[in-house]
Design a protein around this motif. Structure first.
Motif, short mmCIF file in Angstrom:
data_model
loop_
_atom_site.label_atom_id
_atom_site.label_comp_id
_atom_site.label_asym_id
_atom_site.label_seq_id
_atom_site.Cartn_x
_atom_site.Cartn_y
_atom_site.Cartn_z
N ASP A 177 20.41 -28.07 11.74
CA ASP A 177 19.27 -28.43 10.90
C ASP A 177 18.88 -29.89 11.05
OD1 ASP A 177 17.29 -27.85 8.98
OD2 ASP A 177 18.56 -28.63 7.38
N GLU A 181 14.09 -31.40 13.64
CA GLU A 181 12.85 -32.19 13.63
C GLU A 181 12.68 -32.99 14.92
OE1 GLU A 181 10.86 -35.74 11.01
OE2 GLU A 181 12.13 -34.28 9.96
N LYS A 185 9.74 -32.66 17.83
CA LYS A 185 8.93 -33.82 18.27
C LYS A 185 8.95 -33.97 19.78
CE LYS A 185 9.19 -36.63 14.12
NZ LYS A 185 9.76 -37.83 13.49
#
Length: 189
Positions: A177, A181, A185
């Motif tokens: 987790d 992100e 990206k």
């Protein structure tokens, strides 16, 4: 929190009763049910299949805890197994203990020690690692970036779950987790 990285198995005989235990990673209650069905088929002549599991609640905080005594006196099979799961702070784990009855009654204390002890042996045999919260991502990448993406997923400790090939490659992956992100990206959603 910890999780089982590699299953553990153990077997012992106590007063002619044979106890066989399996400790395995189970992501949810569906995988627990699959494990129990598999064990029930493999040990179809066994007299009891007691188990306990502790899985992360998919709807938020906390855990789903269940245990089953499988016809043994209440609290003598499932609960001693569950105590080892909780004691080691295991999550997404199931331990099942199969008993082939040998004709000698063990008493409630003897049953609790036998089920709990066999469960402990299976957990000792399992490879246990720190628990990492995983997130499932769907990423679309050009064919030229596919190898780089799969290497990056492996380097992060993730796993490619599926690939679909079209104009681009759609990759379904499970990654830690905290890394999700950054991966989005770098490679896009």
């Amino acid at each position: 929190m910890q999780q089982i990285a590699q299953l553990g198995q153990a077997e012992q005989t106590i007063n002619k009763s044979r106890f066989v235990a399996v400790a395995e990673y189970c992501a949810d209650e569906r995988t627990v049910a699959m494990l129990l069905r598999r064990l029930a088929q493999a040990h179809s002549h066994a007299h009891h299949l007691a188990f306990a599991y502790r899985v992360k609640n998919p709807e938020g905080q906390g855990y789903i805890l269940r245990f089953h005594d499988a016809g043994e006196p209440s609290g003598t099979a499932g609960k001693p197994i569950l105590q080892y799961l909780e004691g080691r702070d295991l999550v997404n784990a199931c331990v099942a203990v199969v008993r082939y009855y040998g004709g000698i009654n063990l008493g409630t204390g003897g049953l609790a020690r036998a089920y709990g002890g066999t469960a402990k042996m299976a957990l000792d045999a399992a490879k246990i690692i720190p628990f990492v919260e995983m997130k499932t991502l769907r990423l679309n990448v050009d064919y030229g970036r596919l190898d780089g993406l799969t290497r990056e997923i492996a380097k992060l400790g993730g796993q490619v779950l599926d690939k679909a090939f079209g104009q681009q490659v759609t990759v379904l992956a499970s990654v830690p987790d905290k890394e999700a992100e950054g991966l989005v990206k770098r490679f896009g959603a």
